[in-house]
Structure formats: C-alpha cells, structure tokens
Design an enzyme around this catalytic site. Structure first.
Site, mmCIF file in Angstrom:
data_model
loop_
_atom_site.group_PDB
_atom_site.id
_atom_site.type_symbol
_atom_site.label_atom_id
_atom_site.label_comp_id
_atom_site.label_asym_id
_atom_site.label_seq_id
_atom_site.Cartn_x
_atom_site.Cartn_y
_atom_site.Cartn_z
ATOM 1 N N SER A 13 28.548 35.807 41.422
ATOM 2 C CA SER A 13 27.798 36.790 40.634
ATOM 3 C C SER A 13 28.307 36.859 39.183
ATOM 4 C CB SER A 13 27.822 38.169 41.296
ATOM 5 O OG SER A 13 29.103 38.722 41.271
ATOM 6 N N HIS A 105 39.669 40.014 37.260
ATOM 7 C CA HIS A 105 40.299 40.549 38.472
ATOM 8 C C HIS A 105 39.763 41.962 38.710
ATOM 9 C CE1 HIS A 105 43.407 40.902 41.529
ATOM 10 N NE2 HIS A 105 43.580 42.143 41.106
ATOM 11 N N ASP A 146 47.633 36.645 38.299
ATOM 12 C CA ASP A 146 47.204 37.904 37.663
ATOM 13 C C ASP A 146 48.213 38.481 36.664
ATOM 14 O OD1 ASP A 146 45.001 37.712 39.397
ATOM 15 O OD2 ASP A 146 46.066 38.820 40.956
HETATM 16 C C1 GRF Z 1 35.224 39.158 41.684
HETATM 17 O O1 GRF Z 1 35.461 40.411 42.252
HETATM 18 C C2 GRF Z 1 36.332 38.789 40.725
HETATM 19 O O2 GRF Z 1 36.918 39.893 40.108
HETATM 20 C C3 GRF Z 1 37.340 38.118 41.617
HETATM 21 O O3 GRF Z 1 36.581 37.426 42.571
HETATM 22 C C4 GRF Z 1 35.305 38.055 42.723
HETATM 23 C C5 GRF Z 1 34.294 37.001 42.491
HETATM 24 O O4 GRF Z 1 32.977 37.460 42.730
HETATM 25 N N1 GRF Z 1 38.242 37.277 40.867
HETATM 26 P P1 GRF Z 1 31.738 36.562 42.309
HETATM 27 O O5 GRF Z 1 31.917 35.226 43.018
HETATM 28 O O6 GRF Z 1 31.766 36.409 40.823
HETATM 29 O O7 GRF Z 1 30.536 37.290 42.788
#
Ligand code: GRF
Length: 193
Positions: A13, A105, A146
């Site tokens: 996403s 993150h 992180d």
């Molecule tokens: C997100 O919550 C991001 O913060 C973390 O992994 C998740 C990825 O979600 N690093 P998407 O694949 O971008 O929907």
C-alpha cells in the site's frame, strides 16, 4: 526527475501511494523499479498491473545484497524506498547507496522499533504499554534495524477502544501521507539526507 527504486515483500500500500503521487505529478519522480523478495507478494502483482519494471529475487540466495545493489545501480536509482521490505539491508547496499535508503516504520521511533517489532507486533506492544499516541516514522536505513536518522514523523491518537488491528489501520493511513510528503521534501531539497 528523480529515479526511485521501491523494495517490497508484502501488501504494497505504501508503494501504491508513491506510485500514485508520481503518476499525478505530485512527486517529481518516477518509480523506475520495484524489487520484491517474494514472488507471491501483492505488491509484486500490483507493480505488474501498473507495468512497472520489476524483479523478484529469491530471498534465500546468498548474494542478495550484491544482486539487489547491482540491479538498482544498473537503473541509476537516486532514492531507494523500503516499503514493507522484510529483508535486512546488507553492507554493499549501505555503502553504495549510503544516505539514500529510506524506510517507513509504523511507530514513533525510537519507541517500538528493532528486531521483531514489525507489522501487528508493533501495535500490540503500543497498546499493551498503554500509550496514548502512536504514529509512523520515515528514517534513513543503516546497519541496525529502525535505528537510522529520523527524517519525519506523524502521530495518531490511541483511543481506549483501539485494538492492534484498528490502530494498524489508523497508522497505515497516515503512513501513506507521511511517506509521500517526506519524499517530496527530499526531492525539493527541504530535507537533506
Ligand atoms: C507498513 O506498516 C510499514 O510501516 C512497514 O511495513 C508495512 C508495509 O505495508 N514497514 P504495505 O506493504 O506498504 O501495505
């Protein structure tokens, strides 16, 4: 026009938010390549639908770090965006793309980051600790999970009846805005890496 490389492993996403912003001309950038560590990732299928150059590397290959690095170099990528990429970035990538690899993150780092704190685990930990606010962070990537320089954050209120799932939804919504805005500021020179 900056060339972006997006690394994914899952849903995609955040990748979609960046792609949309580029397509609309909101970001003066182009997603040149999408690299997936998982051929079954929804993100990989989305990149295919949108006809973006894409490649999937088997995450078990021993020289994943050098292979990804070579592919990104070949495409002359200016900025590498991790968007739910589940593999640790290796030393080769860190030296060649030093200061040009970003991650998003789902917490207000330095809180709730580090090994094991990803996905729903982050939001469970936030709720268990009784935090009144949480959020998302865009940071530079270094050799520690992180721990790179924080570039931007956005927060959300944790409501009393929030569950890890409802909190995850809320945070994801602001992630999309935060990632796009941060990349925009970098491109416009308002954030220096
Ligand atoms: C997100 O919550 C991001 O913060 C973390 O992994 C998740 C990825 O979600 N690093 P998407 O694949 O971008 O929907």
């Amino acid at each position: 026009m900056k060339k972006l490389g997006i690394l994914v492993s899952g849903r995609g996403s955040n990748m979609t938010a960046i792609l949309d912003a580029c397509e609309k001309g909101y970001l003066h950038a182009r997603v040149e390549v999408v690299i997936s560590s998982n051929s079954k990732a929804k993100a990989f299928a989305k990149a295919e639908e949108r006809k973006i150059n894409r490649i999937c590397f088997d995450e078990r290959i021993h020289n994943l770090d050098a292979t990804i690095c070579e592919y990104l170099s070949l495409h002359e990528i200016d900025l590498v965006l991790l968007a739910g990429f589940m593999k640790k970035i290796g030393p080769k990538m860190l030296s060649v793309f030093e200061g040009s690899i970003l991650n998003i993150h789902p917490s207000l780092l330095p809180k709730y980051g580090g090994q094991g704190l990803y996905g729903i685990n982050v939001h469970k930990a936030v709720i268990e600790a009784g935090e009144k606010k949480s959020g998302a962070t865009v940071h530079l990537v270094n050799e520690h999970y992180d721990k790179g320089k924080i570039l931007a954050q956005k927060s959300v209120i944790v409501d009393e009846d929030d569950t890890p799932e409802t909190l995850a939804k809320k945070v994801l919504k602001i992630e999309h805005v935060l990632y796009v805005e941060t990349v925009k500021k970098i491109i416009e020179g308002k954030i220096t890496l």
